[in-house]
Write an enzyme that holds these catalytic residues in place. Sequence first.
Site, PDB file in Angstrom:
ATOM      1  N   ALA A 123      -2.546   3.442   0.029  1.00 31.99           N
ATOM      2  CA  ALA A 123      -1.837   2.774  -1.059  1.00 31.99           C
ATOM      3  C   ALA A 123      -1.070   3.771  -1.943  1.00 31.99           C
ATOM      4  CB  ALA A 123      -2.833   1.975  -1.902  1.00 31.99           C
ATOM      5  N   GLU A 124      -1.725   4.851  -2.341  1.00 30.72           N
ATOM      6  CA  GLU A 124      -1.081   5.749  -3.302  1.00 30.72           C
ATOM      7  C   GLU A 124       0.024   6.562  -2.640  1.00 30.72           C
ATOM      8  OE1 GLU A 124      -4.297   5.814  -2.534  1.00 30.72           O
ATOM      9  OE2 GLU A 124      -5.327   4.848  -4.224  1.00 30.72           O
ATOM     10  N   ASN A 156      -5.980  -3.268  -6.716  1.00 31.15           N
ATOM     11  CA  ASN A 156      -6.140  -3.052  -5.271  1.00 31.15           C
ATOM     12  C   ASN A 156      -7.585  -3.152  -4.775  1.00 31.15           C
ATOM     13  OD1 ASN A 156      -3.837  -2.784  -3.786  1.00 31.15           O
ATOM     14  ND2 ASN A 156      -3.732  -0.555  -3.862  1.00 31.15           N
ATOM     15  N   LYS A 181       0.737 -10.220 -10.020  1.00 30.87           N
ATOM     16  CA  LYS A 181       1.523 -10.437  -8.802  1.00 30.87           C
ATOM     17  C   LYS A 181       1.142 -11.791  -8.202  1.00 30.87           C
ATOM     18  CE  LYS A 181      -0.235  -6.791  -7.106  1.00 30.87           C
ATOM     19  NZ  LYS A 181      -0.644  -5.828  -6.067  1.00 30.87           N
ATOM     20  N   GLY A 232       2.363  -4.635  -2.363  1.00 26.64           N
ATOM     21  CA  GLY A 232       1.909  -4.319  -3.715  1.00 26.64           C
ATOM     22  C   GLY A 232       2.285  -2.900  -4.112  1.00 26.64           C
ATOM     23  N   ASP A 233       2.152  -1.988  -3.178  1.00 25.45           N
ATOM     24  CA  ASP A 233       2.531  -0.601  -3.454  1.00 25.45           C
ATOM     25  C   ASP A 233       4.036  -0.506  -3.692  1.00 25.45           C
ATOM     26  OD1 ASP A 233      -0.143  -0.088  -2.836  1.00 25.45           O
ATOM     27  OD2 ASP A 233       0.348   0.189  -0.723  1.00 25.45           O
TER      28      ASP A 233
HETATM   29  O1  CKP Z   1      -2.067  -3.529  -1.400  1.00 26.27           O
HETATM   30  P1  CKP Z   1      -1.118  -3.009  -0.382  1.00 26.27           P
HETATM   31  O2  CKP Z   1      -0.889  -3.960   0.759  1.00 26.27           O
HETATM   32  O3  CKP Z   1       0.183  -2.578  -0.994  1.00 26.27           O
HETATM   33  O4  CKP Z   1      -1.813  -1.714   0.180  1.00 26.27           O
HETATM   34  C1  CKP Z   1      -1.687  -1.289   1.500  1.00 26.27           C
HETATM   35  C2  CKP Z   1      -2.448  -0.012   1.730  1.00 26.27           C
HETATM   36  O5  CKP Z   1      -4.434   2.051   1.439  1.00 26.27           O
HETATM   37  C3  CKP Z   1      -2.427   0.357   3.201  1.00 26.27           C
HETATM   38  O6  CKP Z   1      -1.449   1.351   3.459  1.00 26.27           O
HETATM   39  C4  CKP Z   1      -3.863   0.809   3.471  1.00 26.27           C
HETATM   40  O7  CKP Z   1      -3.939   2.022   4.108  1.00 26.27           O
HETATM   41  C5  CKP Z   1      -4.547   0.814   2.107  1.00 26.27           C
HETATM   42  O8  CKP Z   1      -3.815  -0.138   1.365  1.00 26.27           O
HETATM   43  C6  CKP Z   1      -6.029   0.531   2.244  1.00 26.27           C
HETATM   44  O9  CKP Z   1      -6.813   1.447   1.996  1.00 26.27           O
HETATM   45  O10 CKP Z   1      -6.382  -0.609   2.582  1.00 26.27           O
HETATM   46 MG    MG Z   2      -2.271  -4.031  -3.247  1.00 24.74          MG
END
Ligand code: CKP
Ligand code: MG
Length: 299
Positions: free
Chosen positions: A32-33, A161, A219, A250-251
């Site tokens: 995410a980050e 998250n 969101k 979300g990111d």
């Molecule tokens: O909340 P999002 O869908 O924007 O986040 C996606 C990310 O880090 C994804 O890249 C994945 O690796 C993660 O969230 C996770 O740890 O689930």
């Molecule tokens: Mg998210």
Amino acid sequence: GADVLTIGEALVSFRTDEIAPGWRASAHVAGAESNVAIGLARLGHAARWVGRVSDDALGRWVLATLAGEGVDVADAVADRRSAGAMVLESPADHARRATYLRRGSAGAALTAADVLAALPGARRVHLTGVTPALSETARAAWLGLGRAAHGAGVPVSFDVNHRPALWDAAAASEALRELVPHTDLLIASEDELELVATGDEADAVASLLDAGVGTVVVKRGERGASAFTASGRVDVPAQRVPVVDVIGAGDALCAGLLSGLLDGLDLAPALERGVAVASACVASPGDWEGLPTRADLGL
Ligand code: CKP
Ligand code: MG
């Protein structure tokens, strides 16, 4: 200095249609980050990401990928533990079909000392609720950085998250609420609000604003997003796009919103930029691969 400092675990993400006999996957960088950092870099901002990566070919590949996207990874730490990974079946259904292989990973070994060294000079800090779920040391790094940044007057954004596969809601709620007093901008999906505040949406938002959070963004998926401050509310509808892959949306919203704020935009146009970046993410495959540049957004 960095426009945005963010910390967390970058994962090796294996994408496949279905885990079935003879399955094949393709490998991608996720997290995410680091997704937010890439989104910011594509929009022309100086994004610094700090995390621990495995001291092997996978860790080097993760760092090379982020660096190739323009993210500053100079403060990342190599660790002898294995790379964290996830296997993702049918990307449209992230929540139910992600299998993590990240317990005891290099990324989970993040410490407060790793991240505090990267704070001086940062204009903003961005944190998400994935990091404190990884380990006690990662949780201390996350909270310690939020506290130090907020105390130094550096605005802290916090994307809730929640990841139910990593911890249960009660444990998550207890940990996530610790960052709220150090948060300037909180971002949550409608169903995540109850983890950080009590009551229906109006009550939850009011209590977060009372607790000192300057802006709360809610969101709403295909219904867009809302931002609440002490002086009112703005609602931004989503753009109508074909839904190819919602992972990373979300990111993407965070990257666009932070980009707008860094550019000095008011909250409404900054949130509009966030929604535009999220829409581009949803309309393309990959967690971050389809994130737009300034030119793509007509800026
Ligand atoms: O909340 P999002 O869908 O924007 O986040 C996606 C990310 O880090 C994804 O890249 C994945 O690796 C993660 O969230 C996770 O740890 O689930
Ligand atoms: Mg998210």
